[in-house]
Write a protein that holds these residues in place. Structure first.
Motif, PDB file in Angstrom:
ATOM      1  N   UNK A  41       0.856  -1.184   0.000  1.00  0.00           N
ATOM      2  CA  UNK A  41       0.000   0.000   0.000  1.00  0.00           C
ATOM      3  C   UNK A  41       0.889   1.229   0.000  1.00  0.00           C
ATOM      4  N   UNK A  42       1.402   1.527  -1.131  1.00  0.00           N
ATOM      5  CA  UNK A  42       2.371   2.616  -1.213  1.00  0.00           C
ATOM      6  C   UNK A  42       1.903   3.693  -2.182  1.00  0.00           C
ATOM      7  N   UNK A  43       0.926   3.347  -3.033  1.00  0.00           N
ATOM      8  CA  UNK A  43       0.552   4.234  -4.121  1.00  0.00           C
ATOM      9  C   UNK A  43       0.189   5.643  -3.655  1.00  0.00           C
ATOM     10  N   UNK A  44      -0.623   5.718  -2.634  1.00  0.00           N
ATOM     11  CA  UNK A  44      -1.113   7.004  -2.159  1.00  0.00           C
ATOM     12  C   UNK A  44       0.053   7.956  -1.872  1.00  0.00           C
ATOM     13  N   UNK A  45       1.019   7.449  -1.120  1.00  0.00           N
ATOM     14  CA  UNK A  45       2.177   8.269  -0.759  1.00  0.00           C
ATOM     15  C   UNK A  45       2.984   8.650  -2.007  1.00  0.00           C
ATOM     16  N   UNK A  83      10.139   3.833  -1.632  1.00  0.00           N
ATOM     17  CA  UNK A  83      10.884   2.787  -2.335  1.00  0.00           C
ATOM     18  C   UNK A  83      10.789   1.427  -1.648  1.00  0.00           C
ATOM     19  N   UNK A  84       9.830   1.281  -0.738  1.00  0.00           N
ATOM     20  CA  UNK A  84       9.687   0.013  -0.025  1.00  0.00           C
ATOM     21  C   UNK A  84       8.246  -0.129   0.437  1.00  0.00           C
ATOM     22  N   UNK A  85       7.703  -1.353   0.402  1.00  0.00           N
ATOM     23  CA  UNK A  85       6.303  -1.511   0.823  1.00  0.00           C
ATOM     24  C   UNK A  85       6.098  -1.181   2.292  1.00  0.00           C
ATOM     25  N   UNK A  86       7.137  -1.354   3.123  1.00  0.00           N
ATOM     26  CA  UNK A  86       6.920  -1.052   4.543  1.00  0.00           C
ATOM     27  C   UNK A  86       7.692   0.197   4.980  1.00  0.00           C
TER      28      UNK A  86
END
Lengths: 473, 473
Positions: A90-94, A433-436
């Motif tokens: 869940x990285x898209x928003x950022x 640059x990372x999922x977490x």
């Protein structure tokens, strides 16, 4: 073993046992010839081999130097091992928030994904577009539909062959930038719920594609010099089902790492053992600072398992959105996915690039582009070293235009991102640059824009880092 | 009720009770003015309203005629009710096979999806591309990234406003042809496993998108004159969860049907009651044969639930791949999907279309294009009527360039497709327009190519139909 291989092995041994140290200059071709009585071409071949292996690098007008591959700097920048489980993403928003900010006009483009537009032959391309469109027979429009213009596919295949990479023209599908090919590749080889192995840190578009297609990401430790940790990847492959790898073996975004050729070969062999397709993002390969284009993993692909993606967007025609994928055994599936979703890359863009390539001058442009980017990166690195506080560490890529910067402890990159935006400077915080969001203390700096934009912004950014470290959040 | 509304209601009553019959000519504006003593503009307004409602149509230089909406022909062409359950879709393979065959050079293009390329102002577009690219400031490339060139978005919005359709510039996202917008729309409003309501028959690209995104298709009975059966759709919506509708209310592909404006309004209201988004494919709307562009369902969208897709590919610039979506409440989601997958429509194509529009002349081109397509369709219909055997039925669209032909009983369209290909003629067999290949006795004929290509091919095709009917498979 041929003579050049013997000489290369000798130098390799000297580097391995520490007699030649990182940063040290090798004898010039002339010196080596005089000392050893072997031909200049043999020495040159040996140096080229060593460069491909990532052990030495060239500085034009200066000579050959031992790489800092295993220097303290590289180790310092190495990341802690990522978690062994695959994560939902869940990285898209950022990412969108950060990119939108960086795109605003008047913002210094250190967060941008593209090099300075001043570096591209836009007037020549415009003329090539005009010529190409004027000569276009109306009935030939259909020839540009996916898999794309046949002459352009030939041109692309020929360039690979000249670099020693055997590609089949038939496996090339032209699309809208490399991004379309990468996304199509991921869709072609996965089902929702599958796990995809990625570098850590990785290019955020990979994370977005993984999220969009409802896949899971498995991060693999990646070295700032030599790329993904093949041993860690091998262990992961033995431990669990991985549907695909999405990697950037040459000038990785954001690290700038370059896998030595031997490691690329090893990677392809490993994935072949496990029958796992490799999606190879190769968009920065033409932007090398050494003497030769680093060969892609695709060069070692005998099983058709490598889906190799690239484009003209970073090295010739930004905004034209002409990319391609050499998709091996997946070529037909990719062509069909393209037909179903965008049908074709735009005809004016395809014919413009085609006529530009056919008229010649592309290699001359690339030489100028590489020299400019190397100069800009060198100046940017100096500026960072002088403006940022002690404890800052940074990558020293041998191609591309990104520098990866690890900030001194105690400063969150999102905080710096916000403060920098206020000051009119865009950066790419490590979080995207990372999922977490593991790279919270890192930023990616684009140093491919004109020095007049980049250097003052870096000075100001350094001052901001100093100030923020003095005032904890 | 205004005077023109009264007059329109009067004519409507005459048509309903059969006093004015299909094909009958209405009094000209001058005649009606003389007879009734009402102003020419009132009569004209009434006729426009009736035309929008689909009750009458214009033939240039001839007059106003009652539509054949409920004629025996229309009834004959009406399809049997599709199955009430949603189906998984497996049509792509066949579609690709058929399209590949139709694309081969030397094949008469009756199966093609595009009108003849001779109809487009390609030299003017080439000049516009050259001008646009010459004037392009390198730094402005970024302005063309999704949601697209701001001036081009303005031009698109303005054209809608001039046609009485209120679109917000903000909801417009430019992409690679309408196809990208349609695919993005479907992805934006569905999850794998969801059901999508479609027309029966439907455009095969909808079936391909549904298959690719692992959705189910629910076919709704669709009339060859007036489009989708709203009552059947309403019943389906009450019976089961439908995630979205993908429809072509104006000059539907393949039927050519045109939903009267009142039915479009009803459709939008029905979907709003159920909070179901409508993906509206409007790519043929500019190719009307009447006096006015039929307004899209989007014109009645007050809730932002209509994702309206169109492009310049069928009416100005084939191969340029410049389309757009006015996505209402989904605009941001669509913009982000575009950014993640193709990033932008190609800059040369965007600036070429922009400069062409800004220089003027688009409406003049469209008038010529419509007249040419109407003449070509009229000639093709005559050719079919004379060359095909008795028992052949065909649609008579009021726009676009497709004719839907139902073959006499006993002839399978795939058999005709194979025989036609042998004879150098491409057609689109009915099988590819339905998930369960229900239209096995129908073919879609493209009559938008030059008469010299189309008419002899139709003669030959008619002879083939005769021959095949004599020799059962």
């Amino acid at each position: 073993m041929k003579l050049y291989e013997q000489y290369a092995a000798e130098i390799t041994a000297l580097i391995s046992n520490g007699q030649l140290r990182p940063g040290e200059r090798l004898p010039s071709v002339r010196e080596a010839r005089a000392r050893r009585g072997i031909s200049a071409s043999t020495i040159f071949q040996a140096y080229q081999r060593l460069e491909r292996e990532g052990l030495i690098h060239t500085r034009p007008q200066s000579g050959f130097y031992v790489c800092a591959a295993r220097s303290a700097l590289g180790d310092e920048l190495a990341v802690t091992a990522p978690r062994a489980e695959a994560n939902e993403v869940e990285v898209s928003e950022l990412v969108f928030e950060v990119l939108r900010a960086a795109r605003s006009s008047g913002i210094a483009p250190l967060g941008s994904a593209f090099p300075g537009p001043d570096l591209f032959p836009l007037p020549q391309l415009a003329r090539a577009a005009a010529t190409g469109l004027r000569r276009l027979a109306p009935n030939s429009i259909v020839e540009n539909i996916s898999p794309g213009n046949p002459r352009l596919r030939d041109q692309i295949a020929t360039r690979y062959r000249l670099d020693g990479v055997r590609l089949q023209t038939d496996e090339i599908v032209i699309g809208n930038g490399a991004l379309e090919g990468l996304n199509a590749a991921l869709q072609a080889v996965t089902q929702p719920g599958d796990t995809v192995a990625i570098e850590s840190p990785t290019f955020y578009a990979a994370l977005q594609a993984i999220e969009r297609l409802k896949l899971k990401a498995l991060e693999i430790r990646t070295d700032a010099e030599t790329g993904i940790d093949i041993q860690a990847l091998g262990e992961a492959l033995s431990r669990q089902r991985i549907a695909a790898c999405w990697l950037m073996p040459t000038f990785q975004n954001p690290l700038g790492s370059l896998m030595p050729e031997a490691r690329k070969r090893e990677l392809v062999q490993l994935l072949r053992q496990h029958e796992v397709p490799l999606i190879e993002d190769d968009v920065y390969a033409e932007l090398y600072f050494g003497s030769q284009r680093p060969r892609p993993a695709k060069a070692f692909d005998e099983a058709g398992l490598v889906l190799h993606c690239s484009s003209f967007s970073k090295c010739l025609a930004p905004g034209y959105r002409v990319g391609w994928i050499a998709a091996g055994r997946y070529a037909q599936r990719i062509q069909r996915l393209t037909l179903m979703t965008t049908m074709a890359a735009s005809v004016p863009a395809q014919v413009a690039v085609l006529h530009y390539l056919e008229e010649g001058g592309y290699d001359r442009h690339l030489r100028r582009l590489r020299a400019a980017l190397m100069a800009r990166m060198s100046a940017a690195i100096q500026a960072i070293e002088s403006a940022f506080p002690a404890g800052t560490r940074l990558s020293r890529p041998r191609g591309g235009y990104f520098v990866w910067v690890a900030l001194p402890p105690g400063l969150d990159a999102m905080r710096l991102h916000q403060a920098a935006l206020q000051a009119g400077i865009g950066i790419a915080p490590g979080h995207i640059f990372s999922p977490d969001h593991r790279f919270a203390d890192c930023i990616r700096i684009n140093c491919g824009h004109p020095a007049a934009d980049v250097l003052p912004a870096l000075q100001q950014l350094g001052a901001l880092v100093h100030a923020l470290l003095r005032t904890p959040a």
